[in-house]
Design an enzyme around this catalytic site. Sequence first.
Site, PDB file in Angstrom:
ATOM      1  N   SER A 126      47.095 -34.226 -13.782  1.00 27.49           N
ATOM      2  CA  SER A 126      48.518 -33.875 -13.793  1.00 27.49           C
ATOM      3  C   SER A 126      48.594 -32.352 -13.706  1.00 27.49           C
ATOM      4  O   SER A 126      47.636 -31.659 -14.060  1.00 27.49           O
ATOM      5  CB  SER A 126      49.210 -34.399 -15.058  1.00 27.49           C
ATOM      6  N   GLU A 175      50.963 -28.711 -14.279  1.00 24.62           N
ATOM      7  CA  GLU A 175      52.118 -28.122 -14.974  1.00 24.62           C
ATOM      8  C   GLU A 175      52.637 -26.907 -14.198  1.00 24.62           C
ATOM      9  O   GLU A 175      51.866 -26.072 -13.755  1.00 24.62           O
ATOM     10  CB  GLU A 175      51.694 -27.697 -16.384  1.00 24.62           C
ATOM     11  N   ASP A 228      58.484 -22.397 -29.564  1.00 22.17           N
ATOM     12  CA  ASP A 228      58.286 -21.153 -30.321  1.00 22.17           C
ATOM     13  C   ASP A 228      59.626 -20.485 -30.526  1.00 22.17           C
ATOM     14  O   ASP A 228      60.553 -20.689 -29.748  1.00 22.17           O
ATOM     15  CB  ASP A 228      57.359 -20.209 -29.532  1.00 22.17           C
ATOM     16  N   PHE A 281      46.795 -13.511 -24.075  1.00 20.04           N
ATOM     17  CA  PHE A 281      47.583 -14.680 -24.458  1.00 20.04           C
ATOM     18  C   PHE A 281      46.793 -15.564 -25.435  1.00 20.04           C
ATOM     19  O   PHE A 281      47.348 -16.083 -26.399  1.00 20.04           O
ATOM     20  CB  PHE A 281      47.984 -15.473 -23.205  1.00 20.04           C
ATOM     21  N   HIS A 320      44.842 -32.190 -17.351  1.00 17.60           N
ATOM     22  CA  HIS A 320      46.148 -31.568 -17.108  1.00 17.60           C
ATOM     23  C   HIS A 320      45.875 -30.104 -16.753  1.00 17.60           C
ATOM     24  O   HIS A 320      45.247 -29.384 -17.536  1.00 17.60           O
ATOM     25  CB  HIS A 320      47.000 -31.663 -18.391  1.00 17.60           C
TER      26      HIS A 320
HETATM   27  P1  FAD Z   1      54.613 -29.246 -33.466  1.00 15.96           P
HETATM   28  O1  FAD Z   1      53.766 -30.311 -32.882  1.00 15.96           O
HETATM   29  O2  FAD Z   1      55.892 -29.646 -34.074  1.00 15.96           O
HETATM   30  O3  FAD Z   1      53.772 -28.443 -34.497  1.00 15.96           O
HETATM   31  C1  FAD Z   1      52.580 -27.785 -34.077  1.00 15.96           C
HETATM   32  C2  FAD Z   1      51.691 -27.472 -35.259  1.00 15.96           C
HETATM   33  O4  FAD Z   1      52.299 -26.536 -36.115  1.00 15.96           O
HETATM   34  C3  FAD Z   1      51.382 -28.676 -36.053  1.00 15.96           C
HETATM   35  O5  FAD Z   1      50.057 -29.017 -35.828  1.00 15.96           O
HETATM   36  C4  FAD Z   1      51.666 -28.320 -37.472  1.00 15.96           C
HETATM   37  O6  FAD Z   1      50.514 -28.492 -38.257  1.00 15.96           O
HETATM   38  C5  FAD Z   1      52.129 -26.906 -37.442  1.00 15.96           C
HETATM   39  N1  FAD Z   1      53.431 -26.815 -38.086  1.00 15.96           N
HETATM   40  C6  FAD Z   1      54.618 -27.096 -37.547  1.00 15.96           C
HETATM   41  N2  FAD Z   1      55.598 -26.876 -38.429  1.00 15.96           N
HETATM   42  C7  FAD Z   1      54.980 -26.433 -39.532  1.00 15.96           C
HETATM   43  C8  FAD Z   1      55.435 -26.030 -40.791  1.00 15.96           C
HETATM   44  N3  FAD Z   1      56.736 -26.034 -41.089  1.00 15.96           N
HETATM   45  N4  FAD Z   1      54.522 -25.646 -41.711  1.00 15.96           N
HETATM   46  C9  FAD Z   1      53.197 -25.654 -41.408  1.00 15.96           C
HETATM   47  N5  FAD Z   1      52.726 -26.005 -40.230  1.00 15.96           N
HETATM   48  C10 FAD Z   1      53.577 -26.400 -39.318  1.00 15.96           C
HETATM   49  N6  FAD Z   1      56.532 -24.020 -25.439  1.00 15.96           N
HETATM   50  C11 FAD Z   1      57.740 -23.867 -24.841  1.00 15.96           C
HETATM   51  O7  FAD Z   1      58.571 -23.079 -25.314  1.00 15.96           O
HETATM   52  N7  FAD Z   1      58.080 -24.565 -23.707  1.00 15.96           N
HETATM   53  C12 FAD Z   1      57.232 -25.443 -23.142  1.00 15.96           C
HETATM   54  O8  FAD Z   1      57.572 -26.064 -22.131  1.00 15.96           O
HETATM   55  C13 FAD Z   1      55.941 -25.647 -23.738  1.00 15.96           C
HETATM   56  N8  FAD Z   1      55.047 -26.531 -23.242  1.00 15.96           N
HETATM   57  C14 FAD Z   1      53.855 -26.743 -23.879  1.00 15.96           C
HETATM   58  C15 FAD Z   1      52.985 -27.721 -23.388  1.00 15.96           C
HETATM   59  C16 FAD Z   1      51.770 -27.984 -24.020  1.00 15.96           C
HETATM   60  C17 FAD Z   1      50.867 -29.060 -23.468  1.00 15.96           C
HETATM   61  C18 FAD Z   1      51.390 -27.228 -25.172  1.00 15.96           C
HETATM   62  C19 FAD Z   1      50.074 -27.480 -25.868  1.00 15.96           C
HETATM   63  C20 FAD Z   1      52.255 -26.251 -25.680  1.00 15.96           C
HETATM   64  C21 FAD Z   1      53.494 -26.006 -25.046  1.00 15.96           C
HETATM   65  N9  FAD Z   1      54.407 -25.066 -25.544  1.00 15.96           N
HETATM   66  C22 FAD Z   1      55.620 -24.886 -24.926  1.00 15.96           C
HETATM   67  C23 FAD Z   1      54.045 -24.228 -26.698  1.00 15.96           C
HETATM   68  C24 FAD Z   1      54.571 -24.827 -28.033  1.00 15.96           C
HETATM   69  O9  FAD Z   1      55.977 -24.876 -28.004  1.00 15.96           O
HETATM   70  C25 FAD Z   1      54.096 -23.964 -29.184  1.00 15.96           C
HETATM   71  O10 FAD Z   1      52.709 -24.057 -29.335  1.00 15.96           O
HETATM   72  C26 FAD Z   1      54.817 -24.144 -30.512  1.00 15.96           C
HETATM   73  O11 FAD Z   1      54.397 -23.123 -31.401  1.00 15.96           O
HETATM   74  C27 FAD Z   1      54.545 -25.454 -31.203  1.00 15.96           C
HETATM   75  O12 FAD Z   1      55.220 -26.509 -30.605  1.00 15.96           O
HETATM   76  P2  FAD Z   1      54.650 -27.995 -30.857  1.00 15.96           P
HETATM   77  O13 FAD Z   1      55.497 -28.969 -30.199  1.00 15.96           O
HETATM   78  O14 FAD Z   1      53.210 -28.017 -30.559  1.00 15.96           O
HETATM   79  O15 FAD Z   1      54.898 -28.098 -32.425  1.00 15.96           O
END
Ligand code: FAD
Length: 305
Positions: A19, A21, A113, A223, A273
């Site tokens: 896939s 991105e 983020d 990064f 991916h």
């Molecule tokens: P979550 O899965 O909700 O949390 C990630 C981790 O943070 C968890 O493992 C958890 O242990 C820890 N955590 C979360 N909340 C807490 C808390 N309150 N206290 C302690 N620990 C905590 N970003 C963008 O803006 N746009 C995108 O399109 C995008 N695409 C992405 C695609 C992929 C495949 C990946 C790997 C990352 C992408 N990101 C993107 C980056 C991502 O948004 C960031 O890494 C963000 O910091 C975490 O989002 P998440 O969904 O992984 O968070």
Amino acid sequence: MNQFRFSRRPDIGDKIKVSFEFFPPKNDEMEARLWETVTRLEPLQPKFVSVTYGAGGSTRERTARTVKRILSETTLTPAAHMTCVDASRDEVDAVIQEFAGMGVTRFVALRGDPAEGVGAAYRPHPGGYANGAELVGALKGAGDFDISVSAYPEKHPESPDFATDIDMLKRKVDNGATRAITQFFFDNDLYERYVERARRAGIYIPIVPGILPVHNFTQVANFSARCGALVPAWLAERFDGLQKDPQTHALVASAVAAEQVLDLVERGVGDFHFYTMNRADLVVAVCHMIGIRSHEAETAGSAAA
Ligand code: FAD
């Protein structure tokens, strides 16, 4: 690592799925480059192509426009990224409906983020979804979607330890995630250890490695430091002195990415991916090495033989 160990078995390409991105373009020039890339990658028949979503929904319209164009002008299946940043539940639900209305059936669900950037403290919107797991739940409730989520082989920088990190992945799976896509990494042992940890925690969905071909080593190193991915000394050594030699840099980058992917294939990984950065060259080269060819390329190859 040697050519014999990595020599492509004839059947490998049939089993491997990829896939790609993309990020939504900011201007006409970037738009043109993205569509050149899409055109070159489409014949490789990826399982899906995903389109990222900017911090705080800043690219909401551009993401939607890109997804719409993929749907109407290509044979590709798009997956829309979504985040929870700075949005109420109603706002996020409206975005889900907007994508679903276009015919989107795949999503990549993320917390996201803070708008101030990676490293700033994350504060959930008071009326919003708090994290990726809650967003997965919302998507699951809204339709029969294929939902990918993030995973972090070196743990997310905010996770105090691996147990917390894996626990969040488990919550996303329990809420309906169908696959995890990892943050990029350069040490395959770290990925393998993470997958073992996840399996021990009862997580059985595919954990698809996210592969980042290194278009610019300096940028990738910067990064990586921000998002907690290790840049091994051997990798820095490979690119040492190539900043002003883009052609050699590209050749080395293609070799490095191919080596990583072929090693993962040897370890039994079948799905990849690619973080394309909206560029095709390195991705096409690596796909070629693992036996993923466009129909035209195969025809040309057999004619020559
Ligand atoms: P979550 O899965 O909700 O949390 C990630 C981790 O943070 C968890 O493992 C958890 O242990 C820890 N955590 C979360 N909340 C807490 C808390 N309150 N206290 C302690 N620990 C905590 N970003 C963008 O803006 N746009 C995108 O399109 C995008 N695409 C992405 C695609 C992929 C495949 C990946 C790997 C990352 C992408 N990101 C993107 C980056 C991502 O948004 C960031 O890494 C963000 O910091 C975490 O989002 P998440 O969904 O992984 O968070």
